[in-house]
Design a protein around this motif. Structure first.
Motif, mmCIF file in Angstrom:
data_model
loop_
_atom_site.group_PDB
_atom_site.id
_atom_site.type_symbol
_atom_site.label_atom_id
_atom_site.label_comp_id
_atom_site.label_asym_id
_atom_site.label_seq_id
_atom_site.Cartn_x
_atom_site.Cartn_y
_atom_site.Cartn_z
ATOM 1 N N TYR A 1 16.805 -29.546 5.148
ATOM 2 C CA TYR A 1 15.910 -29.802 5.917
ATOM 3 C C TYR A 1 15.432 -28.812 6.820
ATOM 4 C CZ TYR A 1 20.045 -29.625 8.931
ATOM 5 O OH TYR A 1 21.246 -29.204 9.633
ATOM 6 N N HIS B 1 14.910 -26.586 9.790
ATOM 7 C CA HIS B 1 15.974 -26.229 10.908
ATOM 8 C C HIS B 1 15.624 -24.859 11.424
ATOM 9 C CE1 HIS B 1 18.693 -25.385 7.427
ATOM 10 N NE2 HIS B 1 19.017 -24.419 8.230
ATOM 11 N N ASP C 1 18.202 -28.588 14.597
ATOM 12 C CA ASP C 1 17.160 -29.434 13.938
ATOM 13 C C ASP C 1 15.949 -29.163 14.536
ATOM 14 O OD1 ASP C 1 15.776 -31.538 12.782
ATOM 15 O OD2 ASP C 1 17.372 -32.788 12.481
ATOM 16 N N LYS D 1 13.286 -31.082 14.624
ATOM 17 C CA LYS D 1 12.755 -32.125 15.240
ATOM 18 C C LYS D 1 13.312 -32.193 16.680
ATOM 19 C CE LYS D 1 13.384 -35.236 11.357
ATOM 20 N NZ LYS D 1 14.502 -36.392 10.840
ATOM 21 N N GLU D 2 13.978 -31.281 17.225
ATOM 22 C CA GLU D 2 14.346 -31.151 18.493
ATOM 23 C C GLU D 2 13.406 -30.141 19.350
ATOM 24 O OE1 GLU D 2 18.549 -29.929 19.671
ATOM 25 O OE2 GLU D 2 19.143 -30.619 17.866
ATOM 26 N N GLN E 1 6.940 -28.963 14.275
ATOM 27 C CA GLN E 1 5.941 -29.489 13.377
ATOM 28 C C GLN E 1 4.419 -28.996 13.672
ATOM 29 O OE1 GLN E 1 6.484 -30.981 10.342
ATOM 30 N NE2 GLN E 1 4.216 -31.195 10.221
#
Length: 136
Positions: free
Chosen positions: A82, A84, A99, A101-102, A106
């Motif tokens: 994923y 990271h 991660d 997403k933190e 994107q």
């Protein structure tokens, strides 16, 4: 996603050697090649270092594994299951995963794609810090 599925998605056969490399890297302990080899030898005592190198390089070429370069130290390796970020301690070499997403990764990914006018297949970010909680 299982390691077998990861390999098949990249068009690779799920050989015992490749699965063993991914199994060890799936622990996210960021081993050096020597540490990876020592760990694999526990399950496959007859495996050669050349075989580990060959399979590791194949997995890197296919984007399943990333090499984490550390200044003045041996590279470490990690599975890319994923998106990271790797934060590397320059003093002791400890690698910590965050991660993606933190963070606004994107958005960065999309900005790079717009700037280069092409698809960025994988964004590998390594941040370095002068020391960490492990060596202070």
């Amino acid at each position: 996603m299982s390691h077998i599925e990861l390999l098949k998605d990249c068009g690779l056969k799920a050989t015992p050697q490749r699965l063993c490399v991914l199994k060890v890297l799936g622990k996210h302990t960021h081993p050096t090649i020597d540490e990876l080899y020592d760990d694999i030898k526990q399950d496959y005592p007859s495996i050669s270092l050349a075989t580990v190198y060959k399979n590791l390089n194949t997995l890197i070429e296919q984007g399943l594994v990333v090499e984490v370069s550390i200044p003045n130290q041996k590279s470490k390796f990690d599975i890319y299951e994923y998106p990271h970020i790797h934060v590397v301690c320059e003093k002791c070499g400890f690698v910590r995963d965050f991660d993606a997403k933190e963070f606004a990764i994107q958005e960065c990914h999309q900005s790079i794609e717009r700037a280069v006018g092409n698809i960025v297949k994988k964004l590998n970010i390594v941040a370095t810090v002068p020391d960490c909680e492990h060596c202070r």
